[in-house]
Design a protein around this motif. Structure first.
Motif, PDB file in Angstrom:
ATOM      1  N   ILE A 165     -18.894  33.500  16.185  1.00  0.00           N
ATOM      2  CA  ILE A 165     -19.107  32.147  15.677  1.00  0.00           C
ATOM      3  C   ILE A 165     -19.792  31.319  16.745  1.00  0.00           C
ATOM      4  CG2 ILE A 165     -17.998  30.093  14.751  1.00  0.00           C
ATOM      5  CD1 ILE A 165     -15.685  31.910  13.909  1.00  0.00           C
ATOM      6  N   GLN A 226     -16.170  28.928   8.346  1.00  0.00           N
ATOM      7  CA  GLN A 226     -17.184  27.899   8.542  1.00  0.00           C
ATOM      8  C   GLN A 226     -16.689  26.546   8.066  1.00  0.00           C
ATOM      9  OE1 GLN A 226     -21.067  29.065   7.745  1.00  0.00           O
ATOM     10  NE2 GLN A 226     -21.840  27.158   8.590  1.00  0.00           N
ATOM     11  N   GLU A 239     -22.256  28.508  13.029  1.00  0.00           N
ATOM     12  CA  GLU A 239     -22.950  29.671  12.511  1.00  0.00           C
ATOM     13  C   GLU A 239     -21.995  30.861  12.618  1.00  0.00           C
ATOM     14  OE1 GLU A 239     -26.940  29.896  14.304  1.00  0.00           O
ATOM     15  OE2 GLU A 239     -26.607  32.060  14.200  1.00  0.00           O
TER      16      GLU A 239
END
Lengths: 666, 145
Positions: A165, A226, A239
């Motif tokens: 991430i 997310q 991301e």
């Protein structure tokens, strides 16, 4: 070839070269037109490159190589010296220094220097470095160590997904650490964080720019993660990508060091340093732990206390004569003996730590003396007690200097004598019984019997009459006498007024002996015999009137009862016949002026001790018995007492003095 | 160790012959009762030998003999003051160790030429407290061989 013995040499020389480069660079900054400075730097860099390549430190060699190219450009006036260019070179030197210290600290000297190498390459191609370009950073990437890789693999097998991430904070984010904390909290709720780049500590201290990377194992989907993260304020972008393990493993094979953006150079330095040792511990964790030597010393001290109490217990159990008690005490004694062996072994250090500095020393000395000398080291892994290791360095330095200075001849002399021009000094260490032997052998001129005799007589060390009766061996031993030096010219190397007598006394203070053998024209052999350990020794306790003394077993050949009529007199000295040898009888009660001592009875209890080849019989009143005791110093106030090497505490808590037989054997 | 020190001195007071002496507490490790001493041959006459002080072999100096006083048999009151100076630790045999005192800086005077029977060189100063006269010992000099 085993490189370890050359490692110290390498580290020392590298440090010197880096120091030289640093100094020259600083001068160059002031006088950019001075090409002789550039030449100097180039030469140092070139040597460094060669050495590090030979030693197998690739990162080091690559970086120096690239640096050398840039320097070459400056030398050929293709490039001009600008502060920016020097900055990059300084940066490279900083990396080199870090690598050398890592190697000196036992590391492998790997380091991520790709950023700097890239910059150097660009400079070489004529592109002037500018700050902007440097900030153009490669994307953050994770590199996984072997251990982390296994963790991830296991997680995957258990049905977890692995995500990388990338979190980007808003440019105006004020409380970066707080956001990091919230991100971590969210991720910990959803799964488990395996790795963070930069590492967590740095993130918490806000030592990062805007972006960081976290690897998480979780059963949640990428979308859920997310959303969780985007719920935190001041976060610009999240991301989430699924990680395929195979790729990361390939990555970890390629390089263990994490890639870092150039703009985060400062932080990157900290991290790769922090990670390197971590990696090592992971690898070695199963087999080794590092223990502070102070802890071992404390353990040893505690054990010594135990040995004293063990002695007391043994004494009590003998007095009480209670079967079960005796049995238990015997068992305890056996166990504590095993424990003793283990503790003593833990304190053992390979002599390598001392030997390591000799190749460089020999090389330098040989150069100064204009001789060609090869040093062979054998048995560097032989182990000795740390206390001995600490003390043995100086005597060995002295003997090696001696071998080079007085032993090995100049190349032309050697050639004339039909020897190879290059002389050989062999340094050997090996175990034998309860002792360690260290030998220094050279194939030089050997000791000249005549010269030694002449000098010894002229210095009054031996009388001309006595000299006639000496055999070769005894004559060679004269070089250890105080105030002896055979160098015809007082040279800088070994003729400093400190003679071999100092070597001898140092080694004897360690409970060892040193002897010399020589063959004229063929060379000399110095042999040092050292005890394996110093702190716990076996002694024979003896009684003299009301006093108890301890004689180290290592000096004792045997004990005997000598009848009064077997004591003769030679030169007003009492002597006895011991196996056909005339041995002088030393009455300890006289030597130590023991109060209340009586005259000899019909027979004298004698302890036959030796010092090298020489013997003496120490007359005592009676033998008490053999015991393991802890050697203690008499303290700094009583630093040198004749014929007493220390003291020990007996089972009843009283102090007994340990006799130094070396002082009593004449 | 000079009397120029402004602060008050905390000292251990002890008796030797008929006089009272004092040693700054920072040099004193402990006070021990008499215990068996192992003679060490070939040392100065005032070195009585060594004792086992909780596992540490500690040399013992008889202060009476150090100062050349007549020696007396050790008695119930005899004490060993364990003193440390730099890297030296020794025990000092004294007739009795009485108490710990605070000596105000102003009570301390430089040593007179000759005080009592101890050579002035061992003395750091003298202190008068109430009716008592205390002789401040210079430990470094006492331990000087």
């Amino acid at each position: 070839m085993d490189m370890r013995q050359y490692l110290d040499l390498f580290i020392d020389e590298s440090k010197e070269h880096l120091q030289a480069i640093n100094e020259r660079l600083l001068e160059l900054e002031k006088t950019p037109e001075d090409m002789s400075l550039v030449n100097d730097i180039f030469r140092s860099a070139h040597t460094l490159k060669g050495m590090s390549a030979t030693m197998g430190f690739e990162d080091l060699a690559n970086l120096t190589h690239q640096m050398e190219n840039v320097l070459d450009g400056i030398r050929n006036r293709r490039l001009s010296v600008t502060p920016e260019l020097l900055d990059v070179i300084f940066e490279a030197v900083d990396h080199l220094e870090a690598m050398i210290s890592s190697i000196a600290a036992g590391g492998d000297g790997t380091r991520d220097v790709r950023g700097t190498i890239e910059l150097l390459k660009r400079i070489e191609q004529g592109e002037m470095p500018n700050k902007q370009a440097a900030k153009e950073q490669p994307p953050l990437e994770h590199a996984y160590g072997e251990f982390e890789y296994h963790v991830l693999e296991q997680a995957k097998e258990q049905g977890f997904s692995v995500y990388e991430i990338r979190v980007r904070l808003r440019d105006d984010c004020l409380l970066k650490a707080a956001r990091v904390y919230m991100v971590f909290e969210q991720l910990n709720e959803a799964g488990e964080i395996v790795k963070a780049t930069p590492p967590v500590e740095m993130l918490e201290e806000e030592q990062f720019d805007r972006e960081f990377l976290v690897t998480v194992v979780s059963k949640e989907s990428a979308d859920v993660l997310q959303k969780r993260l985007m719920g935190i304020s001041e976060i610009d972008e999240v991301e989430v990508s699924m990680l395929s393990i195979d790729e990361s493993s390939a990555e970890s094979e390629k390089t263990a060091a994490p890639q870092q953006p150039a703009a985060m150079e400062q932080a990157a330095t900290v991290q790769s340093e922090a990670e390197a040792p971590e990696k090592q511990t992971v690898k070695q964790a199963a087999k080794m732990i590092r223990v502070n030597i102070e802890r071992l010393d404390r353990l040893m001290n505690l054990f010594e206390e135990l040995v004293i109490d063990r002695g007391r217990l043994e004494q009590i159990s003998r007095e009480l004569n209670h079967a079960e008690l005796t049995e238990t005490v015997e068992r305890m004694s056996r166990i504590s003996s095993d424990l003793q062996t283990i503790i003593l072994n833990m304190r053992m250090v390979p002599v390598e730590t001392v030997f390591n500095r000799f190749p460089r020393m020999v090389r330098q000395l040989a150069r100064e003396l204009g001789k060609r000398v090869r040093l062979d080291i054998i048995g560097a892994d032989t182990e000795l007690d740390r206390t001995v290791i600490d003390e043995i360095g100086d005597p060995l330095v002295h003997l090696i200097r001696n071998a080079l200075d007085h032993g090995i001849e100049a190349p032309d002399v050697r050639a004339a004598r039909g020897k190879p021009e290059e002389g050989t000094v062999q340094l050997r260490a090996y175990h034998s019984g309860n002792h360690v032997f260290i030998e220094i052998e050279d194939d030089g001129a050997g000791i000249s019997r005549e010269k030694v005799l002449k000098k010894a007589i002229s210095r009054g060390i031996v009388s001309p009459q006595a000299a006639e009766h000496l055999n070769d061996q005894q004559i060679y031993e004269l070089i250890f006498a105080p105030g002896f030096s055979t160098a015809e010219q007082v040279s800088d190397i070994s003729g400093r007024g400190v003679g071999l007598d100092v070597v001898k006394s140092t080694i004897e203070s360690l409970g060892g002996t040193v002897s010399v053998d020589s063959q004229p024209g063929k060379g000399s052999l110095f042999s040092i015999q050292l005890p394996l350990t110093l702190s716990i020794i076996s002694v024979l306790l003896v009684q003299i009137a009301e006093e108890t003394y301890a004689i180290p077993l290592s000096s004792i050949i045997e004990t005997a009862l000598v009848k009064k009529e077997e004591i003769f007199s030679a030169h007003n000295q009492p002597v006895i016949d011991f196996r056909g040898k005339i041995v002088s009888l030393v009455r300890l009660k006289d030597v130590f002026a023991v109060p209340g001592a009586t005259d000899d009875g019909d027979a004298v209890a004698a302890v036959i001790v030796r010092k090298g080849e020489k013997l003496a019989a120490l007359a005592v009143d009676s033998f008490i018995g053999q015991q393991e005791v802890v050697l203690k110093s008499l303290g700094n106030y009583l630093s040198s007492v004749f014929a007493i090497s220390g003291a020990t505490i007996l089972g009843d808590g009283r102090v007994a003095l340990i006799i130094d037989c070396n002082a009593l054997v004449k | 160790m000079m009397a120029s020190v402004q602060a008050d001195w905390k000292v251990i007071a002890f008796r030797l012959k008929e006089e009272e002496y004092a040693l700054p507490v920072q040099y004193v490790r402990s006070i021990e009762k008499m215990q068996p001493i192992t003679r060490v041959p070939g040392t100065a006459h005032y070195v009585k030998g060594v004792i086992n002080l909780r596992g540490v072999v500690t040399p013992i100096i008889d202060l009476r003999e150090r100062f050349g006083f007549a020696s007396e048999p050790y008695g119930e009151q005899t004490r060993i003051i364990i003193a440390a100076f730099e890297d030296i630790e020794v025990g000092l045999i004294v007739d009795a160790a009485n108490d710990v005192l605070d000596l105000p800086a102003e009570s301390i005077e430089p040593p007179p030429e000759a005080i009592g029977s101890v050579e002035a060189s061992y003395i750091d100063g003298v202190a008068k407290v109430e009716n008592r006269l205390l002789i401040l010992l210079d430990l470094a000099k006492v331990l000087d061989r």
